[in-house]
Write a protein that holds these residues in place. Structure first.
Motif, short mmCIF file in Angstrom:
data_model
loop_
_atom_site.label_atom_id
_atom_site.label_comp_id
_atom_site.label_asym_id
_atom_site.label_seq_id
_atom_site.Cartn_x
_atom_site.Cartn_y
_atom_site.Cartn_z
N ARG A 97 -11.21 15.13 3.62
CA ARG A 97 -10.22 14.05 3.60
C ARG A 97 -8.83 14.68 3.50
N PHE A 98 -8.02 14.43 4.51
CA PHE A 98 -6.67 15.01 4.49
C PHE A 98 -5.69 14.14 5.25
N HIS A 99 -4.42 14.42 5.04
CA HIS A 99 -3.32 13.69 5.69
C HIS A 99 -2.51 14.69 6.49
N LEU A 100 -2.30 14.41 7.78
CA LEU A 100 -1.44 15.26 8.61
C LEU A 100 0.00 14.78 8.46
N ASN A 101 0.88 15.67 8.07
CA ASN A 101 2.27 15.30 7.79
C ASN A 101 3.15 15.55 9.01
N GLY A 102 3.89 14.53 9.40
CA GLY A 102 4.77 14.64 10.56
C GLY A 102 4.20 13.90 11.76
N ASP A 103 5.06 13.56 12.69
CA ASP A 103 4.68 12.83 13.90
C ASP A 103 3.89 13.76 14.81
N GLN A 104 2.58 13.55 14.88
CA GLN A 104 1.71 14.45 15.62
C GLN A 104 1.86 14.34 17.14
N ASP A 105 2.63 13.36 17.60
CA ASP A 105 2.91 13.25 19.04
C ASP A 105 4.10 14.11 19.44
N HIS A 106 4.81 14.64 18.46
CA HIS A 106 6.01 15.44 18.76
C HIS A 106 6.02 16.68 17.87
N VAL A 107 5.02 17.53 18.04
CA VAL A 107 4.94 18.76 17.24
C VAL A 107 4.64 19.95 18.14
N VAL A 108 5.02 21.14 17.65
CA VAL A 108 4.66 22.37 18.35
C VAL A 108 3.19 22.67 18.06
N PRO A 109 2.54 23.45 18.92
CA PRO A 109 1.10 23.66 18.76
C PRO A 109 0.71 24.65 17.68
N HIS A 110 1.68 25.38 17.11
CA HIS A 110 1.32 26.48 16.20
C HIS A 110 1.66 26.23 14.75
N HIS B 146 10.97 19.55 -0.18
CA HIS B 146 12.06 18.59 0.03
C HIS B 146 11.94 17.90 1.38
N VAL B 147 11.28 18.56 2.34
CA VAL B 147 11.08 17.96 3.66
C VAL B 147 10.11 16.78 3.55
N LEU B 148 8.96 17.01 2.92
CA LEU B 148 7.96 15.95 2.79
C LEU B 148 8.46 14.84 1.88
N THR B 149 9.24 15.19 0.87
CA THR B 149 9.80 14.17 -0.01
C THR B 149 10.78 13.28 0.74
N ALA B 150 11.60 13.90 1.60
CA ALA B 150 12.58 13.13 2.38
C ALA B 150 11.91 12.22 3.39
N MET B 151 10.66 12.50 3.73
CA MET B 151 9.91 11.65 4.67
C MET B 151 9.31 10.44 3.97
N ASP B 152 9.60 10.29 2.66
CA ASP B 152 9.10 9.15 1.87
C ASP B 152 7.58 9.11 1.81
N LEU B 153 6.97 10.26 1.81
CA LEU B 153 5.52 10.32 1.64
C LEU B 153 5.19 10.11 0.16
N PRO B 154 4.00 9.61 -0.13
CA PRO B 154 3.59 9.48 -1.54
C PRO B 154 3.70 10.81 -2.26
N ASP B 155 3.98 10.77 -3.54
CA ASP B 155 4.20 11.99 -4.30
C ASP B 155 3.01 12.94 -4.21
N ALA B 156 1.80 12.41 -4.27
CA ALA B 156 0.60 13.26 -4.22
C ALA B 156 0.50 13.98 -2.88
N VAL B 157 0.95 13.34 -1.81
CA VAL B 157 0.92 13.96 -0.49
C VAL B 157 2.01 15.01 -0.38
N ALA B 158 3.23 14.66 -0.79
CA ALA B 158 4.35 15.59 -0.70
C ALA B 158 4.14 16.82 -1.57
#
Length: 254
Positions: A158-171, A210-222
């Motif tokens: 069980r995991f959460h992918l952080n960031g817009d997966q339609d606009h990411v680099v492959p690496h 600070h990047v994940l926090t600025a994305m307003d992700l839940p604290d446990a995720v960030a």
């Protein structure tokens, strides 16, 4: 970040907008080409930090961007060499951005810096750029292969992918595993895989990204975001099954 969000923040006295091309924690690609075209009709200059995107998302950087900074070691050049590419603006009578030197004592680069050029490093950067351009299609295919292999191997977790997966680099992949502490992951699985809880720039800090926090992700995720990044040759050496088993062992028992 949407182009409109940047344009809404411009003021009449805004001299410069500085934006990452590719975020180094999430791998998300910013719309720098679209923004460059919008800013060309304004007195505001655009600087793009292309350390992560240079040679990897090359089409974006052909846009009318005023300044592009790159870092050589990201494409296999020697560490310690980079470049600032400065473009003249045709709409402003070929005017360059008003750069001022931060070091003094010589007249190199039109008075922008002193000192002797590190020729071996410069040639290393030039050769690395040629090689990466020639091998780009192979690099992208191999990077995507490892990404798919990693995600497929972790389907039982069980995991959460952080960031817009339609606009990411492959690496680059940023993952928050549910019920798994990121620091415990780093310590327990350090012999299997080297990952980070943020960027290399903040590797000494154990605060939430600070990047994940600025994305307003839940604290446990960030707080538990893990950054995976790789070079394609690593695809043959990564044991994804062992990695998934290791993640499972870190979960608290019911």
């Amino acid at each position: 970040m949407a182009v409109e969000a940047v344009l809404e923040r411009l003021r009449p006295d805004t001299l410069l907008v500085s934006l990452m091309h590719v975020n180094n924690e999430t791998g998300v690609i910013q719309p720098v080409a679209d923004l460059a075209r919008e800013l060309q009709s304004t007195p505001t200059y655009l600087h793009v930090d292309a350390a992560q995107g240079y040679s990897k998302v090359p089409a974006d950087l052909t846009a009318p961007i005023d300044m592009i900074s790159i870092s050589g070691h990201k494409i296999g050049a020697p560490k310690g060499v980079g470049a600032l590419v400065v473009r003249r603006r045709e709409s402003m009578d070929d005017e360059r951005p008003p750069l001022e030197p931060i070091m003094f004592g010589g007249g190199q680069e039109r008075g922008l810096r002193p000192g002797t050029l590190p020729v071996p490093l410069i040639m290393g950067l030039a050769e690395a750029a040629k090689i990466f351009e020639r091998e780009h299609a192979r690099w992208q295919a191999a990077a995507l292969e490892l990404r798919a292999k990693l995600l497929e191997g972790l389907t039982s977790e069980r995991f959460h992918l952080n960031g817009d997966q339609d606009h990411v680099v492959p690496h680059i992949l940023n993952i928050s595993f549910e019920d798994v502490d990121s620091e415990a992951f780093l310590v327990t699985l350090k012999e299997l895989v080297a990952v980070a809880t943020g960027s290399a720039c903040t590797s000494a800090s154990y605060t939430p990204s600070h990047v994940l926090t600025a994305m307003d992700l839940p604290d446990a995720v960030a707080r538990n975001g893990l950054r995976f990044s790789w070079y394609p040759e690593q695809a043959q050496t990564l044991d994804v099954t062992e990695l998934a088993n290791g993640v499972g062992k870190l979960r608290p028992r019911a």
